[in-house]
Design a protein around this motif. Structure first.
Motif, PDB file in Angstrom:
ATOM      1  N   LEU A  56       9.671  23.119  17.378  1.00  0.00           N
ATOM      2  CA  LEU A  56      10.872  22.952  18.201  1.00  0.00           C
ATOM      3  C   LEU A  56      11.279  24.188  18.938  1.00  0.00           C
ATOM      4  O   LEU A  56      11.485  24.342  20.038  1.00  0.00           O
ATOM      5  N   ILE A  57      11.075  25.361  18.261  1.00  0.00           N
ATOM      6  CA  ILE A  57      11.483  26.640  18.814  1.00  0.00           C
ATOM      7  C   ILE A  57      10.394  26.943  19.890  1.00  0.00           C
ATOM      8  O   ILE A  57      10.882  27.249  21.051  1.00  0.00           O
ATOM      9  N   ALA A  58       9.032  26.698  19.611  1.00  0.00           N
ATOM     10  CA  ALA A  58       8.302  26.702  20.920  1.00  0.00           C
ATOM     11  C   ALA A  58       8.523  25.891  22.188  1.00  0.00           C
ATOM     12  O   ALA A  58       8.469  26.454  23.091  1.00  0.00           O
ATOM     13  N   ARG A  59       9.065  24.687  21.908  1.00  0.00           N
ATOM     14  CA  ARG A  59       9.292  23.866  23.039  1.00  0.00           C
ATOM     15  C   ARG A  59      10.707  24.271  23.642  1.00  0.00           C
ATOM     16  O   ARG A  59      10.749  24.524  24.878  1.00  0.00           O
ATOM     17  N   LEU A  60      11.602  24.831  22.791  1.00  0.00           N
ATOM     18  CA  LEU A  60      12.749  25.606  23.488  1.00  0.00           C
ATOM     19  C   LEU A  60      12.482  26.747  24.531  1.00  0.00           C
ATOM     20  O   LEU A  60      12.825  26.796  25.516  1.00  0.00           O
ATOM     21  N   LEU A  61      11.538  27.450  23.911  1.00  0.00           N
ATOM     22  CA  LEU A  61      10.811  28.764  24.696  1.00  0.00           C
ATOM     23  C   LEU A  61       9.935  28.371  25.754  1.00  0.00           C
ATOM     24  O   LEU A  61       9.455  29.414  26.299  1.00  0.00           O
ATOM     25  N   ASP A  62       9.671  27.204  25.979  1.00  0.00           N
ATOM     26  CA  ASP A  62       8.468  26.607  26.783  1.00  0.00           C
ATOM     27  C   ASP A  62       7.185  27.240  26.320  1.00  0.00           C
ATOM     28  O   ASP A  62       6.503  27.655  27.591  1.00  0.00           O
ATOM     29  N   ILE A  63       6.718  27.451  25.266  1.00  0.00           N
ATOM     30  CA  ILE A  63       5.555  27.961  25.013  1.00  0.00           C
ATOM     31  C   ILE A  63       4.513  26.798  24.607  1.00  0.00           C
ATOM     32  O   ILE A  63       4.695  25.846  24.200  1.00  0.00           O
ATOM     33  N   THR A  64       3.481  26.787  25.319  1.00  0.00           N
ATOM     34  CA  THR A  64       2.206  25.657  25.263  1.00  0.00           C
ATOM     35  C   THR A  64       1.937  25.737  23.934  1.00  0.00           C
ATOM     36  O   THR A  64       1.553  26.890  23.482  1.00  0.00           O
ATOM     37  N   LEU A  65       1.631  24.675  23.465  1.00  0.00           N
ATOM     38  CA  LEU A  65       1.267  24.272  22.035  1.00  0.00           C
ATOM     39  C   LEU A  65      -0.094  23.448  22.089  1.00  0.00           C
ATOM     40  O   LEU A  65       0.072  22.575  23.368  1.00  0.00           O
ATOM     41  N   PRO A  66      -0.748  23.431  21.079  1.00  0.00           N
ATOM     42  CA  PRO A  66      -1.852  22.070  20.974  1.00  0.00           C
ATOM     43  C   PRO A  66      -1.112  20.861  20.815  1.00  0.00           C
ATOM     44  O   PRO A  66       0.236  20.763  20.157  1.00  0.00           O
ATOM     45  N   PRO A  67      -1.779  19.724  21.181  1.00  0.00           N
ATOM     46  CA  PRO A  67      -0.944  18.465  21.004  1.00  0.00           C
ATOM     47  C   PRO A  67      -0.740  18.300  19.578  1.00  0.00           C
ATOM     48  O   PRO A  67      -1.448  18.745  18.629  1.00  0.00           O
ATOM     49  N   LEU A  68       0.418  17.358  19.419  1.00  0.00           N
ATOM     50  CA  LEU A  68       0.594  17.013  17.894  1.00  0.00           C
ATOM     51  C   LEU A  68      -0.348  15.930  17.454  1.00  0.00           C
ATOM     52  O   LEU A  68      -1.147  15.298  18.395  1.00  0.00           O
ATOM     53  N   PRO A  69      -0.585  15.812  16.334  1.00  0.00           N
ATOM     54  CA  PRO A  69      -1.470  14.579  15.698  1.00  0.00           C
ATOM     55  C   PRO A  69      -0.761  13.238  16.334  1.00  0.00           C
ATOM     56  O   PRO A  69       0.242  13.213  16.701  1.00  0.00           O
ATOM     57  N   ALA A  70      -1.817  12.335  16.552  1.00  0.00           N
ATOM     58  CA  ALA A  70      -1.452  10.995  17.000  1.00  0.00           C
ATOM     59  C   ALA A  70      -0.123  10.339  16.358  1.00  0.00           C
ATOM     60  O   ALA A  70       0.538   9.463  17.155  1.00  0.00           O
ATOM     61  N   GLU A  71      -0.017  10.495  15.129  1.00  0.00           N
ATOM     62  CA  GLU A  71       0.994   9.960  14.280  1.00  0.00           C
ATOM     63  C   GLU A  71       2.304  10.406  14.729  1.00  0.00           C
ATOM     64  O   GLU A  71       3.416   9.853  14.417  1.00  0.00           O
ATOM     65  N   LEU A  72       2.423  11.703  15.352  1.00  0.00           N
ATOM     66  CA  LEU A  72       3.750  12.444  15.937  1.00  0.00           C
ATOM     67  C   LEU A  72       3.759  12.302  17.471  1.00  0.00           C
ATOM     68  O   LEU A  72       2.923  12.166  18.213  1.00  0.00           O
ATOM     69  N   GLU A  73       5.129  12.189  17.980  1.00  0.00           N
ATOM     70  CA  GLU A  73       5.503  11.945  19.149  1.00  0.00           C
ATOM     71  C   GLU A  73       6.736  12.790  19.352  1.00  0.00           C
ATOM     72  O   GLU A  73       7.814  12.581  18.568  1.00  0.00           O
ATOM     73  N   ILE A  74       6.672  13.208  20.653  1.00  0.00           N
ATOM     74  CA  ILE A  74       8.088  14.153  21.124  1.00  0.00           C
ATOM     75  C   ILE A  74       8.687  13.100  21.873  1.00  0.00           C
ATOM     76  O   ILE A  74       8.141  12.787  22.723  1.00  0.00           O
ATOM     77  N   THR A  75       9.757  13.042  21.694  1.00  0.00           N
ATOM     78  CA  THR A  75      10.920  12.016  22.620  1.00  0.00           C
ATOM     79  C   THR A  75      11.989  12.986  23.228  1.00  0.00           C
ATOM     80  O   THR A  75      12.761  13.793  22.270  1.00  0.00           O
ATOM     81  N   GLU A  76      12.049  13.251  24.510  1.00  0.00           N
ATOM     82  CA  GLU A  76      13.064  13.944  25.108  1.00  0.00           C
ATOM     83  C   GLU A  76      14.431  13.070  25.430  1.00  0.00           C
ATOM     84  O   GLU A  76      14.025  12.032  26.264  1.00  0.00           O
ATOM     85  N   LEU A  77      15.620  13.379  25.037  1.00  0.00           N
ATOM     86  CA  LEU A  77      16.645  12.280  25.497  1.00  0.00           C
ATOM     87  C   LEU A  77      17.389  13.165  26.607  1.00  0.00           C
ATOM     88  O   LEU A  77      17.718  14.312  26.576  1.00  0.00           O
TER      89      LEU A  77
END
Length: 77
Positions: A56-77
């Motif tokens: 989540l910190i990496a997302r906050l800092l706009d750092i590119t990350l490898p994709p999450l495993p298929a079981e996990l999903e990011i939802t932005e509200l």
């Protein structure tokens, strides 16, 4: 990103809060006017909470990350 989590949190000005587990929610990044918080669901071990917080910190800092495993999903509200 490799610093100990408390040090990383202090550097980016984020606090962690622990919340009761929600259905399908393991972590959430919430920005308010004066504070940025990471909410983590209780019931996860320290290593899992550390990983989720860093992601989540990496997302906050706009750092590119490898994709999450298929079981996990990011939802932005």
């Amino acid at each position: 990103m490799s610093a100990p989590l408390p040090e990383l949190l202090a550097k980016v000005g984020v606090t962690i809060r622990i919340a009761p587990p929600g259905e399908g929610v393991i972590g959430m990044l919430k920005r308010e006017a004066s504070e940025t918080m990471i909410w983590l669901a209780s019931g996860w071990d320290e290593a899992a909470r550390d990983t989720i917080a860093r992601y989540l910190i990496a997302r906050l800092l706009d750092i590119t990350l490898p994709p999450l495993p298929a079981e996990l999903e990011i939802t932005e509200l």
